[in-house]
Design a protein around this motif. Structure first.
Motif, PDB file in Angstrom:
ATOM      1  N   GLY A   2       9.673  -7.129   2.643  1.00 13.57           N
ATOM      2  CA  GLY A   2       8.688  -6.130   3.003  1.00 13.57           C
ATOM      3  C   GLY A   2       9.014  -4.714   2.577  1.00 13.57           C
ATOM      4  O   GLY A   2       8.220  -3.801   2.815  1.00 13.57           O
ATOM      5  N   PHE A   3      10.158  -4.501   1.919  1.00  9.91           N
ATOM      6  CA  PHE A   3      10.533  -3.151   1.476  1.00  9.91           C
ATOM      7  C   PHE A   3       9.824  -2.867   0.156  1.00  9.91           C
ATOM      8  O   PHE A   3      10.157  -3.437  -0.874  1.00  9.91           O
ATOM      9  CB  PHE A   3      12.047  -3.049   1.291  1.00  9.91           C
ATOM     10  CG  PHE A   3      12.552  -1.641   1.046  1.00  9.91           C
ATOM     11  CD1 PHE A   3      13.120  -0.909   2.079  1.00  9.91           C
ATOM     12  CD2 PHE A   3      12.465  -1.057  -0.209  1.00  9.91           C
ATOM     13  CE1 PHE A   3      13.600   0.372   1.866  1.00  9.91           C
ATOM     14  CE2 PHE A   3      12.926   0.218  -0.439  1.00  9.91           C
ATOM     15  CZ  PHE A   3      13.504   0.945   0.605  1.00  9.91           C
ATOM     16  N   ALA A   4       8.825  -1.980   0.211  1.00 14.99           N
ATOM     17  CA  ALA A   4       8.006  -1.678  -0.963  1.00 14.99           C
ATOM     18  C   ALA A   4       8.477  -0.378  -1.605  1.00 14.99           C
ATOM     19  O   ALA A   4       8.580   0.652  -0.932  1.00 14.99           O
ATOM     20  CB  ALA A   4       6.547  -1.560  -0.560  1.00 14.99           C
ATOM     21  N   TYR A   5       8.742  -0.436  -2.895  1.00 19.30           N
ATOM     22  CA  TYR A   5       9.080   0.765  -3.655  1.00 19.30           C
ATOM     23  C   TYR A   5       7.776   1.443  -4.056  1.00 19.30           C
ATOM     24  O   TYR A   5       6.997   0.882  -4.834  1.00 19.30           O
ATOM     25  CB  TYR A   5       9.894   0.401  -4.892  1.00 19.30           C
ATOM     26  CG  TYR A   5      11.315  -0.013  -4.581  1.00 19.30           C
ATOM     27  CD1 TYR A   5      12.366   0.875  -4.745  1.00 19.30           C
ATOM     28  CD2 TYR A   5      11.598  -1.297  -4.116  1.00 19.30           C
ATOM     29  CE1 TYR A   5      13.677   0.502  -4.459  1.00 19.30           C
ATOM     30  CE2 TYR A   5      12.896  -1.684  -3.821  1.00 19.30           C
ATOM     31  CZ  TYR A   5      13.934  -0.775  -4.000  1.00 19.30           C
ATOM     32  OH  TYR A   5      15.228  -1.161  -3.705  1.00 19.30           O
ATOM     33  N   THR A  46       1.640   4.395  -5.217  1.00 21.50           N
ATOM     34  CA  THR A  46       1.304   3.019  -5.589  1.00 21.50           C
ATOM     35  C   THR A  46       2.488   2.108  -5.307  1.00 21.50           C
ATOM     36  O   THR A  46       3.634   2.469  -5.602  1.00 21.50           O
ATOM     37  CB  THR A  46       0.945   2.924  -7.088  1.00 21.50           C
ATOM     38  OG1 THR A  46      -0.169   3.772  -7.359  1.00 21.50           O
ATOM     39  CG2 THR A  46       0.580   1.495  -7.471  1.00 21.50           C
ATOM     40  N   VAL A  47       2.208   0.947  -4.727  1.00 24.61           N
ATOM     41  CA  VAL A  47       3.271  -0.035  -4.503  1.00 24.61           C
ATOM     42  C   VAL A  47       3.675  -0.608  -5.859  1.00 24.61           C
ATOM     43  O   VAL A  47       2.883  -1.287  -6.517  1.00 24.61           O
ATOM     44  CB  VAL A  47       2.815  -1.163  -3.566  1.00 24.61           C
ATOM     45  CG1 VAL A  47       3.950  -2.172  -3.371  1.00 24.61           C
ATOM     46  CG2 VAL A  47       2.352  -0.599  -2.228  1.00 24.61           C
ATOM     47  N   GLY A  48       4.908  -0.311  -6.267  1.00 26.19           N
ATOM     48  CA  GLY A  48       5.376  -0.807  -7.556  1.00 26.19           C
ATOM     49  C   GLY A  48       5.853  -2.242  -7.473  1.00 26.19           C
ATOM     50  O   GLY A  48       5.379  -3.123  -8.185  1.00 26.19           O
ATOM     51  N   TRP A  49       6.768  -2.487  -6.550  1.00 31.93           N
ATOM     52  CA  TRP A  49       7.326  -3.827  -6.379  1.00 31.93           C
ATOM     53  C   TRP A  49       8.025  -3.875  -5.035  1.00 31.93           C
ATOM     54  O   TRP A  49       8.213  -2.848  -4.375  1.00 31.93           O
ATOM     55  CB  TRP A  49       8.301  -4.165  -7.513  1.00 31.93           C
ATOM     56  CG  TRP A  49       9.483  -3.250  -7.584  1.00 31.93           C
ATOM     57  CD1 TRP A  49      10.720  -3.413  -7.011  1.00 31.93           C
ATOM     58  CD2 TRP A  49       9.536  -1.981  -8.268  1.00 31.93           C
ATOM     59  NE1 TRP A  49      11.521  -2.341  -7.291  1.00 31.93           N
ATOM     60  CE2 TRP A  49      10.831  -1.454  -8.063  1.00 31.93           C
ATOM     61  CE3 TRP A  49       8.626  -1.260  -9.034  1.00 31.93           C
ATOM     62  CZ2 TRP A  49      11.234  -0.216  -8.598  1.00 31.93           C
ATOM     63  CZ3 TRP A  49       9.019  -0.038  -9.559  1.00 31.93           C
ATOM     64  CH2 TRP A  49      10.310   0.473  -9.345  1.00 31.93           C
ATOM     65  N   LEU A  86       2.338  -4.309   2.539  1.00 28.63           N
ATOM     66  CA  LEU A  86       2.192  -3.653   1.241  1.00 28.63           C
ATOM     67  C   LEU A  86       2.512  -4.631   0.123  1.00 28.63           C
ATOM     68  O   LEU A  86       3.544  -5.313   0.165  1.00 28.63           O
ATOM     69  CB  LEU A  86       3.110  -2.431   1.165  1.00 28.63           C
ATOM     70  CG  LEU A  86       2.922  -1.409   2.288  1.00 28.63           C
ATOM     71  CD1 LEU A  86       3.924  -0.273   2.150  1.00 28.63           C
ATOM     72  CD2 LEU A  86       1.493  -0.874   2.290  1.00 28.63           C
ATOM     73  N   ARG A  87       1.619  -4.685  -0.873  1.00 26.23           N
ATOM     74  CA  ARG A  87       1.799  -5.611  -1.985  1.00 26.23           C
ATOM     75  C   ARG A  87       1.616  -4.868  -3.301  1.00 26.23           C
ATOM     76  O   ARG A  87       0.921  -3.839  -3.349  1.00 26.23           O
ATOM     77  CB  ARG A  87       0.802  -6.774  -1.868  1.00 26.23           C
ATOM     78  CG  ARG A  87       0.986  -7.588  -0.586  1.00 26.23           C
ATOM     79  CD  ARG A  87       0.019  -8.752  -0.489  1.00 26.23           C
ATOM     80  NE  ARG A  87      -1.375  -8.357  -0.394  1.00 26.23           N
ATOM     81  CZ  ARG A  87      -1.949  -7.901   0.709  1.00 26.23           C
ATOM     82  NH1 ARG A  87      -1.260  -7.743   1.806  1.00 26.23           N
ATOM     83  NH2 ARG A  87      -3.231  -7.578   0.718  1.00 26.23           N
ATOM     84  N   PRO A  88       2.245  -5.341  -4.361  1.00 23.51           N
ATOM     85  CA  PRO A  88       2.179  -4.635  -5.646  1.00 23.51           C
ATOM     86  C   PRO A  88       0.754  -4.289  -6.059  1.00 23.51           C
ATOM     87  O   PRO A  88      -0.143  -5.126  -5.995  1.00 23.51           O
ATOM     88  CB  PRO A  88       2.833  -5.619  -6.620  1.00 23.51           C
ATOM     89  CG  PRO A  88       3.808  -6.372  -5.779  1.00 23.51           C
ATOM     90  CD  PRO A  88       3.108  -6.551  -4.459  1.00 23.51           C
TER      91      PRO A  88
END
Length: 204
Positions: free
Chosen positions: A124-127, A115-118, A191-193
């Motif tokens: 654009g760097f998705a955790y 899951t994209v957390g933030w 990618l978005r939260p």
């Protein structure tokens, strides 16, 4: 809890990541007047609104905190599949640290829905949260001065795709041709939260 941040922003502190995603989604679905930026974090949502009535905005955020009405924004829960060529410089070392063979590392990385957390560190760097516990290895002792764009990596509890060439200390498992940051796209970040991500093994 809602805190004032500087002259033009409010910070909503949430109980967990899921609540941060809900508030972020509802704000984006029905953006209050004057809000220019909405920045979700692991347990916060920063709302920047230069010139807005912050008292009115605080009341609106309070409604969202208490579960006010409004459907989540489009994209929450959407699944994005990212093909990966697993030939990363740290793949073998990651396997050694995890006590697994290389194929098992790949199977675990592709077998878990993340899951994209933030977003942070770079545009654009998705955790990505939800990494298989067996793959939770530490960052490199000495970060690389340059990591190619499209590198797929892990560190601690998270996985990520490097959106652009940059320094980095995460362990590289492979690479993808999927662009997760594109200024010509709308929105630029793929990618978005709240989005879900599945990695798929691809040929070299």
């Amino acid at each position: 809890m809602i805190r004032r941040v500087g002259e033009h922003a409010l910070l909503v502190e949430t109980a967990d990541l899921a609540e941060a995603h809900r508030i972020d989604a509802r704000l984006r679905a029905d953006r209050p007047a004057g809000v220019t930026e909405i920045v979700p974090g692991p347990r916060t949502v920063l709302v920047v609104a230069p010139g807005a009535d912050l008292a009115r905005l605080r009341a609106r955020l309070g409604e969202l905190e208490r579960g006010g009405n409004g459907d989540p924004a489009a994209g929450i829960g959407e699944v994005v599949e990212i093909p990966v060529v697993y030939d990363g410089a740290d793949l073998a070392e990651t396997a050694r640290l995890a006590g697994l063979d290389v194929d098992e590392v790949i199977a675990r990385h592709t077998g878990t829905e993340l899951t994209v957390g933030w977003l942070g560190f770079a545009p654009g760097f998705a955790y990505l949260t939800g990494l298989d516990p067996a793959l939770r290895v530490p960052r490199l002792d000495t970060p690389r001065t340059a990591v190619p764009a499209g590198s797929v990596a892990i560190a601690g509890e998270h996985s990520a795709v490097y959106p652009s060439a940059s320094p980095g200390g995460w362990r590289l498992l492979g690479r993808t041709g999927t662009r997760v940051w594109d200024l010509a796209a709308d929105p630029p970040a793929l990618l978005r939260p709240g989005m879900r991500v599945r990695f798929r093994r691809a040929g070299g």
